[in-house]
Design a protein around this motif. Structure first.
Motif, PDB file in Angstrom:
ATOM      1  N   THR A  15      71.379 103.013   6.430  1.00 23.69           N
ATOM      2  CA  THR A  15      69.950 103.197   5.687  1.00 23.69           C
ATOM      3  C   THR A  15      68.732 103.086   6.671  1.00 23.69           C
ATOM      4  N   LEU A  16      68.697 101.749   7.440  1.00 21.56           N
ATOM      5  CA  LEU A  16      67.641 101.180   8.237  1.00 21.56           C
ATOM      6  C   LEU A  16      67.588 102.203   9.380  1.00 21.56           C
ATOM      7  N   GLY A  17      68.689 102.671   9.885  1.00 18.30           N
ATOM      8  CA  GLY A  17      68.699 103.616  11.066  1.00 18.30           C
ATOM      9  C   GLY A  17      68.043 104.779  10.974  1.00 18.30           C
ATOM     10  N   ASN A  18      68.451 105.385   9.783  1.00 23.06           N
ATOM     11  CA  ASN A  18      67.633 106.802   9.438  1.00 23.06           C
ATOM     12  C   ASN A  18      66.240 106.538   9.159  1.00 23.06           C
ATOM     13  N   ALA A  19      65.806 105.442   8.461  1.00 22.43           N
ATOM     14  CA  ALA A  19      64.297 105.366   8.230  1.00 22.43           C
ATOM     15  C   ALA A  19      63.556 104.956   9.450  1.00 22.43           C
ATOM     16  N   PHE A  99      70.538  95.944  18.356  1.00 24.54           N
ATOM     17  CA  PHE A  99      70.365  95.079  17.001  1.00 24.54           C
ATOM     18  C   PHE A  99      71.167  94.692  16.357  1.00 24.54           C
ATOM     19  N   TYR A 100      71.545  93.599  15.978  1.00 25.06           N
ATOM     20  CA  TYR A 100      72.466  93.108  15.185  1.00 25.06           C
ATOM     21  C   TYR A 100      71.820  92.926  13.842  1.00 25.06           C
ATOM     22  N   LEU A 101      72.327  93.508  12.797  1.00 17.06           N
ATOM     23  CA  LEU A 101      71.736  93.251  11.599  1.00 17.06           C
ATOM     24  C   LEU A 101      72.543  92.452  10.739  1.00 17.06           C
ATOM     25  N   LYS A 102      71.926  91.317  10.539  1.00 15.37           N
ATOM     26  CA  LYS A 102      72.667  90.116   9.976  1.00 15.37           C
ATOM     27  C   LYS A 102      72.419  89.670   8.594  1.00 15.37           C
ATOM     28  N   ALA A 103      73.574  89.571   7.876  1.00 19.02           N
ATOM     29  CA  ALA A 103      73.486  88.969   6.396  1.00 19.02           C
ATOM     30  C   ALA A 103      74.690  88.098   6.160  1.00 19.02           C
ATOM     31  N   SER A 104      74.410  87.252   5.061  1.00 20.92           N
ATOM     32  CA  SER A 104      75.619  86.166   4.621  1.00 20.92           C
ATOM     33  C   SER A 104      76.575  86.961   4.229  1.00 20.92           C
ATOM     34  N   PHE A 105      77.886  86.280   4.265  1.00 24.52           N
ATOM     35  CA  PHE A 105      78.886  86.754   3.389  1.00 24.52           C
ATOM     36  C   PHE A 105      78.813  86.875   2.065  1.00 24.52           C
ATOM     37  N   GLN A 106      77.969  86.033   1.560  1.00 25.65           N
ATOM     38  CA  GLN A 106      77.514  86.153  -0.124  1.00 25.65           C
ATOM     39  C   GLN A 106      76.929  87.338  -0.419  1.00 25.65           C
ATOM     40  N   PHE A 107      75.820  87.767   0.443  1.00 31.61           N
ATOM     41  CA  PHE A 107      74.917  89.002   0.457  1.00 31.61           C
ATOM     42  C   PHE A 107      75.956  90.346   0.350  1.00 31.61           C
ATOM     43  N   LEU A 108      76.945  90.307   1.411  1.00 37.70           N
ATOM     44  CA  LEU A 108      77.638  91.251   1.852  1.00 37.70           C
ATOM     45  C   LEU A 108      78.780  91.519   0.569  1.00 37.70           C
ATOM     46  N   ILE A 153      68.479  90.926  13.692  1.00 40.20           N
ATOM     47  CA  ILE A 153      67.459  90.967  12.589  1.00 40.20           C
ATOM     48  C   ILE A 153      68.176  90.476  11.207  1.00 40.20           C
ATOM     49  N   ASN A 154      67.608  89.477  10.533  1.00 40.47           N
ATOM     50  CA  ASN A 154      68.190  88.941   9.302  1.00 40.47           C
ATOM     51  C   ASN A 154      67.819  89.973   8.300  1.00 40.47           C
ATOM     52  N   VAL A 155      68.408  90.910   7.651  1.00 41.71           N
ATOM     53  CA  VAL A 155      68.038  91.970   6.829  1.00 41.71           C
ATOM     54  C   VAL A 155      68.088  91.664   5.188  1.00 41.71           C
ATOM     55  N   GLU A 156      68.877  90.311   4.981  1.00 39.27           N
ATOM     56  CA  GLU A 156      68.653  90.181   3.505  1.00 39.27           C
ATOM     57  C   GLU A 156      67.404  89.660   2.963  1.00 39.27           C
ATOM     58  N   THR A 157      66.658  89.250   3.786  1.00 44.70           N
ATOM     59  CA  THR A 157      65.370  88.616   3.089  1.00 44.70           C
ATOM     60  C   THR A 157      64.171  89.633   3.330  1.00 44.70           C
ATOM     61  N   GLN A 158      64.365  90.648   3.801  1.00 42.24           N
ATOM     62  CA  GLN A 158      63.110  91.508   4.212  1.00 42.24           C
ATOM     63  C   GLN A 158      63.252  93.022   3.629  1.00 42.24           C
ATOM     64  N   SER A 159      62.343  93.671   3.377  1.00 37.31           N
ATOM     65  CA  SER A 159      62.232  94.865   3.213  1.00 37.31           C
ATOM     66  C   SER A 159      62.444  95.914   4.364  1.00 37.31           C
ATOM     67  N   ILE A 160      63.142  97.079   4.249  1.00 36.88           N
ATOM     68  CA  ILE A 160      63.258  97.970   5.077  1.00 36.88           C
ATOM     69  C   ILE A 160      62.140  97.993   5.854  1.00 36.88           C
ATOM     70  N   GLU A 161      60.985  98.269   5.437  1.00 36.03           N
ATOM     71  CA  GLU A 161      59.816  98.387   6.322  1.00 36.03           C
ATOM     72  C   GLU A 161      59.514  97.366   7.314  1.00 36.03           C
ATOM     73  N   ASN A 162      59.735  96.116   6.588  1.00 37.54           N
ATOM     74  CA  ASN A 162      59.536  94.715   7.395  1.00 37.54           C
ATOM     75  C   ASN A 162      60.963  94.700   8.876  1.00 37.54           C
ATOM     76  N   ASN A 163      61.882  95.145   8.353  1.00 38.76           N
ATOM     77  CA  ASN A 163      62.841  95.305   9.350  1.00 38.76           C
ATOM     78  C   ASN A 163      62.567  96.260  10.442  1.00 38.76           C
ATOM     79  N   ILE A 164      61.903  97.414  10.081  1.00 42.63           N
ATOM     80  CA  ILE A 164      61.385  98.396  11.051  1.00 42.63           C
ATOM     81  C   ILE A 164      60.414  97.870  11.787  1.00 42.63           C
TER      82      ILE A 164
END
Length: 172
Positions: A15-19, A99-108, A153-164
């Protein structure tokens, strides 16, 4: 420019890669989709029919093909791609924009539980406790490879736009 996104399954690499590719007006390649197209079979079928080790060998060969392209792209890897053969060494050789897109095991776990039937590595897990334990252990085992990426990049706390935006600010 070769931008490579890696991280655990379900973290949002595709999703992030495509955007990101649309933002940069360059090609987007999803490694799993690329393999499916080349092999004429789904990743699940390749896992079931040929076993994981056979799939990983094919995956490495296709990864090499993609990395050898001269063109610019955003590449989304499979969750296990960095963990096999010398793939992470190869990835970092061809790109300084990993880029390592990081998220916690709970989120995943929350994100993946309802998708477990279409994920080859998760299909055998029936109960939530068993599922969460598997994700926790599997993520722990893979993180050493993921942390070899140039950026996290910690992706669980940000929007796609912020990650980009965060990725764009780090590009070499």
């Amino acid at each position: 420019m070769k931008i490579i996104l890696l991280g655990y399954m379900g973290v949002g690499k595709s999703t992030l890669g495509n955007a990101l590719a649309k933002e940069l007006e360059i090609n987007f390649i999803d490694l799993d989709a690329y393999i499916e197209q080349k092999e004429g079979k789904s990743i699940s079928d390749l896992f079931v029919n040929k076993a994981e080790i056979s799939f990983r060998k094919k995956e490495t060969n296709y990864l090499k093909q993609i990395l050898n392209h001269e063109s610019s792209f955003v590449l989304s890897l499979g969750g296990g791609t960095p963990c096999y053969a010398n793939n992470m060494e190869l990835i970092n050789k061809y790109s300084k924009n990993t880029f390592y897109l990081k998220a916690s095991f709970q989120f995943l776990s929350k994100r993946l539980y309802n998708e477990k039937n279409v994920r080859p590595l998760l299909q055998h897990l029936k109960h939530l406790d068993e599922f969460e334990d598997f994700i926790r252990k599997h993520l722990f085992e893979r993180q050493n490879y993921y942390f070899l990426a140039n950026f996290t990049i910690n992706v669980e706390t940000q929007s796609i736009e912020n990650n980009i935006t965060q990725i764009l600010n780090q590009l070499n």
